[in-house]
Design a protein around this motif. Structure first.
Motif, PDB file in Angstrom:
ATOM      1  N   TYR A   1       0.862  -1.190   0.000  1.00  0.00           N
ATOM      2  CA  TYR A   1       0.000   0.000   0.000  1.00  0.00           C
ATOM      3  C   TYR A   1       0.896   1.238   0.000  1.00  0.00           C
ATOM      4  O   TYR A   1       2.107   1.128   0.185  1.00  0.00           O
ATOM      5  CB  TYR A   1      -0.894   0.025   1.251  1.00  0.00           C
ATOM      6  CG  TYR A   1      -2.080  -0.894   1.150  1.00  0.00           C
ATOM      7  CD1 TYR A   1      -3.271  -0.469   0.588  1.00  0.00           C
ATOM      8  CD2 TYR A   1      -2.010  -2.198   1.634  1.00  0.00           C
ATOM      9  CE1 TYR A   1      -4.366  -1.314   0.482  1.00  0.00           C
ATOM     10  CE2 TYR A   1      -3.089  -3.050   1.535  1.00  0.00           C
ATOM     11  CZ  TYR A   1      -4.272  -2.604   0.963  1.00  0.00           C
ATOM     12  OH  TYR A   1      -5.338  -3.434   0.858  1.00  0.00           O
ATOM     13  N   HIS A   2       0.288   2.409  -0.183  1.00  0.00           N
ATOM     14  CA  HIS A   2       1.050   3.646  -0.172  1.00  0.00           C
ATOM     15  C   HIS A   2       0.838   4.402   1.130  1.00  0.00           C
ATOM     16  O   HIS A   2      -0.252   4.372   1.702  1.00  0.00           O
ATOM     17  CB  HIS A   2       0.644   4.538  -1.355  1.00  0.00           C
ATOM     18  CG  HIS A   2       1.106   3.980  -2.673  1.00  0.00           C
ATOM     19  ND1 HIS A   2       0.501   2.891  -3.248  1.00  0.00           N
ATOM     20  CD2 HIS A   2       2.130   4.332  -3.485  1.00  0.00           C
ATOM     21  CE1 HIS A   2       1.125   2.606  -4.376  1.00  0.00           C
ATOM     22  NE2 HIS A   2       2.119   3.461  -4.546  1.00  0.00           N
ATOM     23  N   GLU A   3       1.890   5.066   1.559  1.00  0.00           N
ATOM     24  CA  GLU A   3       1.823   5.931   2.736  1.00  0.00           C
ATOM     25  C   GLU A   3       1.220   7.258   2.252  1.00  0.00           C
ATOM     26  O   GLU A   3       1.779   7.901   1.360  1.00  0.00           O
ATOM     27  CB  GLU A   3       3.251   6.123   3.272  1.00  0.00           C
ATOM     28  CG  GLU A   3       3.332   6.716   4.650  1.00  0.00           C
ATOM     29  CD  GLU A   3       2.818   5.776   5.731  1.00  0.00           C
ATOM     30  OE1 GLU A   3       2.799   4.539   5.537  1.00  0.00           O
ATOM     31  OE2 GLU A   3       2.411   6.297   6.777  1.00  0.00           O
TER      32      GLU A   3
ATOM     33  N   THR B   1      -8.188   3.066  -9.599  1.00  0.00           N
ATOM     34  CA  THR B   1      -7.304   3.523  -8.515  1.00  0.00           C
ATOM     35  C   THR B   1      -5.995   2.723  -8.462  1.00  0.00           C
ATOM     36  O   THR B   1      -4.918   3.322  -8.431  1.00  0.00           O
ATOM     37  CB  THR B   1      -8.056   3.481  -7.165  1.00  0.00           C
ATOM     38  OG1 THR B   1      -9.163   4.375  -7.265  1.00  0.00           O
ATOM     39  CG2 THR B   1      -7.172   3.897  -6.007  1.00  0.00           C
ATOM     40  N   PRO B   2      -6.029   1.370  -8.459  1.00  0.00           N
ATOM     41  CA  PRO B   2      -4.753   0.635  -8.410  1.00  0.00           C
ATOM     42  C   PRO B   2      -3.847   0.972  -9.596  1.00  0.00           C
ATOM     43  O   PRO B   2      -2.632   1.139  -9.431  1.00  0.00           O
ATOM     44  CB  PRO B   2      -5.173  -0.840  -8.450  1.00  0.00           C
ATOM     45  CG  PRO B   2      -6.583  -0.853  -7.962  1.00  0.00           C
ATOM     46  CD  PRO B   2      -7.182   0.448  -8.409  1.00  0.00           C
ATOM     47  N   ALA B   3      -4.424   1.139 -10.808  1.00  0.00           N
ATOM     48  CA  ALA B   3      -3.607   1.457 -11.992  1.00  0.00           C
ATOM     49  C   ALA B   3      -2.943   2.819 -11.830  1.00  0.00           C
ATOM     50  O   ALA B   3      -1.772   3.003 -12.175  1.00  0.00           O
ATOM     51  CB  ALA B   3      -4.479   1.439 -13.247  1.00  0.00           C
ATOM     52  N   LEU B   4      -3.670   3.775 -11.260  1.00  0.00           N
ATOM     53  CA  LEU B   4      -3.122   5.114 -11.076  1.00  0.00           C
ATOM     54  C   LEU B   4      -1.997   5.126 -10.034  1.00  0.00           C
ATOM     55  O   LEU B   4      -0.998   5.828 -10.193  1.00  0.00           O
ATOM     56  CB  LEU B   4      -4.249   6.059 -10.670  1.00  0.00           C
ATOM     57  CG  LEU B   4      -4.084   7.503 -11.091  1.00  0.00           C
ATOM     58  CD1 LEU B   4      -3.927   7.647 -12.593  1.00  0.00           C
ATOM     59  CD2 LEU B   4      -5.278   8.331 -10.633  1.00  0.00           C
ATOM     60  N   PHE B   5      -2.155   4.330  -8.970  1.00  0.00           N
ATOM     61  CA  PHE B   5      -1.070   4.212  -7.979  1.00  0.00           C
ATOM     62  C   PHE B   5       0.179   3.626  -8.643  1.00  0.00           C
ATOM     63  O   PHE B   5       1.301   4.087  -8.403  1.00  0.00           O
ATOM     64  CB  PHE B   5      -1.501   3.338  -6.794  1.00  0.00           C
ATOM     65  CG  PHE B   5      -2.141   4.108  -5.662  1.00  0.00           C
ATOM     66  CD1 PHE B   5      -1.375   4.935  -4.843  1.00  0.00           C
ATOM     67  CD2 PHE B   5      -3.495   3.989  -5.382  1.00  0.00           C
ATOM     68  CE1 PHE B   5      -1.956   5.628  -3.786  1.00  0.00           C
ATOM     69  CE2 PHE B   5      -4.080   4.690  -4.334  1.00  0.00           C
ATOM     70  CZ  PHE B   5      -3.305   5.507  -3.536  1.00  0.00           C
ATOM     71  N   ARG B   6      -0.007   2.610  -9.506  1.00  0.00           N
ATOM     72  CA  ARG B   6       1.146   2.004 -10.194  1.00  0.00           C
ATOM     73  C   ARG B   6       1.842   3.039 -11.080  1.00  0.00           C
ATOM     74  O   ARG B   6       3.072   3.122 -11.128  1.00  0.00           O
ATOM     75  CB  ARG B   6       0.685   0.807 -11.056  1.00  0.00           C
ATOM     76  CG  ARG B   6       0.539  -0.488 -10.240  1.00  0.00           C
ATOM     77  CD  ARG B   6       0.445  -1.699 -11.154  1.00  0.00           C
ATOM     78  NE  ARG B   6      -0.706  -1.655 -12.048  1.00  0.00           N
ATOM     79  CZ  ARG B   6      -1.935  -2.069 -11.720  1.00  0.00           C
ATOM     80  NH1 ARG B   6      -2.169  -2.552 -10.514  1.00  0.00           N
ATOM     81  NH2 ARG B   6      -2.925  -2.004 -12.593  1.00  0.00           N
TER      82      ARG B   6
HETATM   83  O1  C5P Z   1      -7.817  -0.317   0.527  1.00  0.00           O
HETATM   84  P1  C5P Z   1      -8.533  -0.312  -0.772  1.00  0.00           P
HETATM   85  O2  C5P Z   1      -8.941  -1.704  -1.200  1.00  0.00           O
HETATM   86  O3  C5P Z   1      -9.684   0.639  -0.846  1.00  0.00           O
HETATM   87  O4  C5P Z   1      -7.493   0.199  -1.851  1.00  0.00           O
HETATM   88  C1  C5P Z   1      -7.727   0.082  -3.235  1.00  0.00           C
HETATM   89  C2  C5P Z   1      -6.402   0.142  -3.960  1.00  0.00           C
HETATM   90  O5  C5P Z   1      -5.830   1.436  -3.828  1.00  0.00           O
HETATM   91  C3  C5P Z   1      -5.338  -0.799  -3.412  1.00  0.00           C
HETATM   92  O6  C5P Z   1      -5.428  -2.053  -4.016  1.00  0.00           O
HETATM   93  C4  C5P Z   1      -4.061  -0.088  -3.756  1.00  0.00           C
HETATM   94  O7  C5P Z   1      -3.744  -0.307  -5.112  1.00  0.00           O
HETATM   95  C5  C5P Z   1      -4.434   1.365  -3.629  1.00  0.00           C
HETATM   96  N1  C5P Z   1      -4.083   1.972  -2.329  1.00  0.00           N
HETATM   97  C6  C5P Z   1      -2.737   2.141  -1.993  1.00  0.00           C
HETATM   98  N2  C5P Z   1      -2.425   2.734  -0.796  1.00  0.00           N
HETATM   99  C7  C5P Z   1      -3.378   3.177   0.042  1.00  0.00           C
HETATM  100  C8  C5P Z   1      -4.737   3.017  -0.291  1.00  0.00           C
HETATM  101  C9  C5P Z   1      -5.065   2.419  -1.486  1.00  0.00           C
HETATM  102  O8  C5P Z   1      -1.853   1.758  -2.751  1.00  0.00           O
HETATM  103  N3  C5P Z   1      -3.022   3.762   1.181  1.00  0.00           N
END
Ligand code: C5P
Length: 286
Positions: free
Chosen positions: A26-28, A179-184
């Motif tokens: 996860y991301h901080e 959301t996961p694609a954007l974090f990547r």
């Molecule tokens: O926790 P949740 O299932 O709502 O998060 C959805 C996606 O968002 C995660 O799979 C992850 O890719 C990303 N995420 C993250 N860091 C966080 C919250 C969400 O990377 N603090």
């Protein structure tokens, strides 16, 4: 049969910063969040004697175990060691889906709140712990109001209420973002727009709408705006019609503008209707 009812407010990110990737992948994060008056409403029927079901007024929302409301109820009853002997959850959705407003997370939080109000098994803190097992935004949705969220989003500090008259205009473009694609993606390119979270907290404490508007920032916005020109078009239209600031919330796609009062926000809403079919006015709730 037992009937429970609950409202689920949407949230906006006044700021969103990404500080790094954690060992658990996860991301901080560091975010200033506010709950808003645009809300879903939920009804829970317990002891239906029927298989579990989730019913929603909007098509395309999962009606089984993939639904975050179902997941929240499952986690609650597992942790409480009880069986509701049938459960029907009805969700009346008003918060746009895939919008960065935590609609699904807020619905899940509302399920946990409603069940715990009835059964009273868990402290607020323990309930937020159950919420984190549903999703990163759920603890905040249980906490509500104006808050600083850190960690995955579960380390929460209460902030002062926003000025009473302040009003938000929401515009939902037709695209939605994974959301996961954007974090990547942001891991690959790095953060280019970083909020000054301390300055935002100071602006909120001062109660100065212009200062709050000037501190709105979202680390995801440059990436999303580069792909979807609607983000900048909506932002500029809001600013041209009196917004004190305008930003993407979460990973989008809602763009919100912050206005001194409802009169200013209504004028902007009328002007924006021509370029965006889905617009809402709402206020902050504390
Ligand atoms: O926790 P949740 O299932 O709502 O998060 C959805 C996606 O968002 C995660 O799979 C992850 O890719 C990303 N995420 C993250 N860091 C966080 C919250 C969400 O990377 N603090």
């Amino acid at each position: 049969m037992i009937l429970l009812q609950e409202t689920a407010p949407g949230k906006l990110n006044l700021t969103l910063d990404i500080l790094g990737v954690r060992p658990d992948s996860y991301h901080e994060l560091e975010m200033v969040m506010v709950s808003v008056s645009l809300c879903d409403t939920l009804s829970l029927e317990l002891e239906t004697g029927e298989p579990w079901t989730v019913v929603c007024n909007v098509p395309g929302i999962p009606d089984g175990p993939d639904n975050l409301c179902w997941k929240a109820a499952q986690i609650y009853f597992d942790a409480a060691g009880t069986d509701p002997k049938g459960l029907r959850i009805q969700v009346e959705k008003r918060i746009p889906a895939q919008a960065g407003m935590a609609g699904g997370s807020s619905d899940a939080a509302a399920v946990l709140r409603a069940l715990n109000r009835h059964f009273g098994r868990f402290s607020d803190e323990a309930l937020r712990g159950l919420g984190l097992r549903v999703g990163s935004d759920v603890p905040y949705c249980l906490f509500g109001g104006v808050a600083l969220a850190k960690g995955r989003g579960e380390i929460l500090t209460r902030l002062p209420s926003l000025p009473d008259k302040l009003c938000f205009l929401l515009a939902k473009p037709s695209f939605s973002v994974s959301t996961p694609a954007l974090f990547r993606e942001i891991d690959a390119v790095g953060v280019s727009a970083r909020p000054d979270t301390t300055a935002m907290c100071r602006a909120i404490a001062s109660g100065d709408c212009g200062a709050i508007g000037g501190c709105l920032q979202n680390a995801f916005e440059p990436l999303v705006a580069a792909r979807y020109p609607a983000v900048e078009t909506l932002r500029q239209a809001m600013l041209a019609h009196g917004a004190r600031g305008a930003r993407l919330t979460g990973t989008g796609s809602v763009v919100f503008g912050l206005f001194d009062d409802s009169t200013a926000a209504q004028t902007a809403r009328d002007a924006l209707r021509g370029i965006c079919p889905t617009v809402h006015l709402c206020t902050a709730i504390s």
